[in-house]
Design an enzyme around this catalytic site. Structure first.
Site, PDB file in Angstrom:
ATOM      1  N   TYR A 143      -7.634  -6.802  -3.796  1.00  0.00           N
ATOM      2  CA  TYR A 143      -6.358  -6.190  -4.188  1.00  0.00           C
ATOM      3  C   TYR A 143      -5.800  -6.830  -5.459  1.00  0.00           C
ATOM      4  O   TYR A 143      -5.394  -6.138  -6.402  1.00  0.00           O
ATOM      5  CB  TYR A 143      -5.374  -6.351  -3.025  1.00  0.00           C
ATOM      6  CG  TYR A 143      -4.023  -5.722  -3.223  1.00  0.00           C
ATOM      7  CD1 TYR A 143      -3.862  -4.340  -3.168  1.00  0.00           C
ATOM      8  CD2 TYR A 143      -2.889  -6.506  -3.449  1.00  0.00           C
ATOM      9  CE1 TYR A 143      -2.608  -3.767  -3.325  1.00  0.00           C
ATOM     10  CE2 TYR A 143      -1.640  -5.935  -3.602  1.00  0.00           C
ATOM     11  CZ  TYR A 143      -1.505  -4.562  -3.540  1.00  0.00           C
ATOM     12  OH  TYR A 143      -0.264  -3.997  -3.694  1.00  0.00           O
TER      13      TYR A 143
ATOM     14  N   LYS B 288      -5.037  -5.113  -9.107  1.00  0.00           N
ATOM     15  CA  LYS B 288      -3.699  -5.008  -9.706  1.00  0.00           C
ATOM     16  C   LYS B 288      -3.635  -5.715 -11.066  1.00  0.00           C
ATOM     17  O   LYS B 288      -2.930  -5.257 -11.976  1.00  0.00           O
ATOM     18  CB  LYS B 288      -2.637  -5.543  -8.743  1.00  0.00           C
ATOM     19  CG  LYS B 288      -2.468  -4.691  -7.478  1.00  0.00           C
ATOM     20  CD  LYS B 288      -2.016  -3.258  -7.776  1.00  0.00           C
ATOM     21  CE  LYS B 288      -1.761  -2.441  -6.520  1.00  0.00           C
ATOM     22  NZ  LYS B 288      -1.289  -1.064  -6.787  1.00  0.00           N
TER      23      LYS B 288
HETATM   24  P1  NAD Z   1       1.449   2.722   1.947  1.00  0.00           P
HETATM   25  O1  NAD Z   1       0.091   2.344   2.446  1.00  0.00           O
HETATM   26  O2  NAD Z   1       2.584   2.643   2.886  1.00  0.00           O
HETATM   27  O3  NAD Z   1       1.388   4.179   1.282  1.00  0.00           O
HETATM   28  C1  NAD Z   1       0.370   4.491   0.359  1.00  0.00           C
HETATM   29  C2  NAD Z   1       0.177   5.984   0.272  1.00  0.00           C
HETATM   30  O4  NAD Z   1      -0.930   6.206  -0.629  1.00  0.00           O
HETATM   31  C3  NAD Z   1      -0.222   6.603   1.633  1.00  0.00           C
HETATM   32  O5  NAD Z   1       0.539   7.766   1.861  1.00  0.00           O
HETATM   33  C4  NAD Z   1      -1.698   6.922   1.463  1.00  0.00           C
HETATM   34  O6  NAD Z   1      -2.145   8.053   2.197  1.00  0.00           O
HETATM   35  C5  NAD Z   1      -1.793   7.162  -0.046  1.00  0.00           C
HETATM   36  N1  NAD Z   1      -3.166   6.982  -0.521  1.00  0.00           N
HETATM   37  C6  NAD Z   1      -4.039   5.991  -0.197  1.00  0.00           C
HETATM   38  N2  NAD Z   1      -5.222   6.219  -0.792  1.00  0.00           N
HETATM   39  C7  NAD Z   1      -5.095   7.363  -1.507  1.00  0.00           C
HETATM   40  C8  NAD Z   1      -5.980   8.127  -2.307  1.00  0.00           C
HETATM   41  N3  NAD Z   1      -7.255   7.757  -2.500  1.00  0.00           N
HETATM   42  N4  NAD Z   1      -5.514   9.253  -2.904  1.00  0.00           N
HETATM   43  C9  NAD Z   1      -4.230   9.648  -2.699  1.00  0.00           C
HETATM   44  N5  NAD Z   1      -3.353   8.982  -1.934  1.00  0.00           N
HETATM   45  C10 NAD Z   1      -3.788   7.861  -1.326  1.00  0.00           C
HETATM   46  O7  NAD Z   1       1.710   1.773   0.662  1.00  0.00           O
HETATM   47  P2  NAD Z   1       3.086   1.347  -0.046  1.00  0.00           P
HETATM   48  O8  NAD Z   1       3.488   0.031   0.493  1.00  0.00           O
HETATM   49  O9  NAD Z   1       4.041   2.474  -0.087  1.00  0.00           O
HETATM   50  O10 NAD Z   1       2.510   1.048  -1.522  1.00  0.00           O
HETATM   51  C11 NAD Z   1       2.568   2.003  -2.599  1.00  0.00           C
HETATM   52  C12 NAD Z   1       2.047   1.319  -3.850  1.00  0.00           C
HETATM   53  O11 NAD Z   1       2.833   0.159  -4.111  1.00  0.00           O
HETATM   54  C13 NAD Z   1       0.596   0.837  -3.718  1.00  0.00           C
HETATM   55  O12 NAD Z   1      -0.098   1.027  -4.931  1.00  0.00           O
HETATM   56  C14 NAD Z   1       0.757  -0.634  -3.413  1.00  0.00           C
HETATM   57  O13 NAD Z   1      -0.371  -1.385  -3.805  1.00  0.00           O
HETATM   58  C15 NAD Z   1       1.997  -0.978  -4.206  1.00  0.00           C
HETATM   59  N6  NAD Z   1       2.684  -2.180  -3.693  1.00  0.00           N
HETATM   60  C16 NAD Z   1       3.246  -2.210  -2.445  1.00  0.00           C
HETATM   61  C17 NAD Z   1       3.887  -3.388  -2.015  1.00  0.00           C
HETATM   62  C18 NAD Z   1       4.552  -3.506  -0.661  1.00  0.00           C
HETATM   63  O14 NAD Z   1       5.096  -4.599  -0.368  1.00  0.00           O
HETATM   64  N7  NAD Z   1       4.572  -2.501   0.180  1.00  0.00           N
HETATM   65  C19 NAD Z   1       3.936  -4.515  -2.855  1.00  0.00           C
HETATM   66  C20 NAD Z   1       3.326  -4.433  -4.095  1.00  0.00           C
HETATM   67  C21 NAD Z   1       2.710  -3.261  -4.513  1.00  0.00           C
END
Ligand code: NAD
Length: 261
Positions: A157, A161
């Protein structure tokens, strides 16, 4: 264009941060396509119905961001429905939680295919259209504090990123002449299903109570609380707005002060 007829695509919009961003951009007056994997269409329909009921304009689409064919079709359908594209939010991503010793080539390849190639596909399809339109545009992607520093349990991951941050900087340099900006938002610890799964995997492996990995994060957050999708969505709203016209190539950290750039 006025705010009322600007448009945006948000990937990974069925839940979590992407859902929050789609809601917020629709509140801001943009026409939004909420996109996610084909298996998540019911959640998208529910989200879209709520946005429409609140007076927003939106549509839904099935697209796997790791497929260039899917993403090209997503942008084409969005443009056909709303007349153009102004903002691409490449939010979809996965976090495979595994120690380095347990990380396999398959985990690396899958993570890169979605988190890195997925952002590439989204930027490429949207920018191609934005250049043709000739009215600039906003490319925005999900980074993370993991785009700035290593973190245990997350080597694939973190690598993905860091790649997104470098890729975004390069696109920002090359597309500035078209009036297209490229920025990433870099969340810290945000309460979403992704974090629920991180907590479950780490606590199971370490034989600790569910929720304890999540609780462990709190003392490290200067603002004293974990984040919400709305905390992130407000920053994306700014990056998508006219107020961010002179901001490009940046990673805006949204983490309550854990990591200071
Ligand atoms: P989540 O897992 O809750 O939601 C992610 C969404 O992306 C899901 O609806 C999933 O179905 C969709 N997805 C996954 N693979 C996919 C694909 N191949 N094509 C289309 N859609 C796809 O994640 P989140 O926490 O909402 O994170 C959203 C973004 O923010 C991500 O890129 C994550 O890395 C980043 N992020 C999240 C956090 C956190 O603390 N939650 C922190 C840093 C970065």
């Amino acid at each position: 264009m006025t705010t009322e007829n600007r448009t945006a695509i948000v990937t990974g919009a069925a839940q979590g941060i992407g859902h929050g961003i789609a809601e917020r951009l629709a509140q801001d007056g943009l026409a939004v396509t909420l996109a996610d994997l084909p298996g998540n269409q019911a959640a998208l329909e529910k989200a879209a119905a709520e946005i429409t009921a609140a007076g927003g304009k939106c549509g839904i689409a099935a697209a796997d961001v790791s497929s260039a064919t899917d993403v090209d079709r997503l942008v084409e359908e969005h443009v056909a429905a709303f007349g153009g594209i102004d903002v691409m939010v490449a939010n979809a991503g996965i976090a495979v939680t595994a120690l380095f010793e347990d990380t396999t080539v398959e985990i690396i390849d899958r993570t890169m295919a979605i988190n890195v190639r997925g952002v590439f596909n989204c930027y490429k399809a949207a920018a191609t259209r934005m250049i043709k339109q000739g009215r600039g545009g906003r490319l925005i992607a999900a980074g993370s504090v993991s785009a700035h520093k290593g973190g245990e349990w997350q080597c694939a991951y973190v690598a993905s990123k860091f790649a997104v941050r470098g890729f975004n900087q390069t696109v920002a340099l090359e597309l500035a002449k078209h009036g297209i900006t490229a920025n990433i938002y870099s969340p810290g610890v945000i309460k979403t299903p992704m974090w629920d799964s991180i907590d479950e995997i780490v606590t199971t492996k370490e034989g600790k109570p569910r929720g304890s990995q999540w609780d462990k994060m709190l003392p490290n957050i200067p603002l004293g609380r974990t984040g919400t999708p709305q905390d992130v969505a407000r920053v994306v709203s700014f990056l998508a707005s006219e107020n961010a016209a002179y901001v490009t190539g940046q990673s805006i950290v949204v983490d309550g002060g854990i990591y200071m750039v």
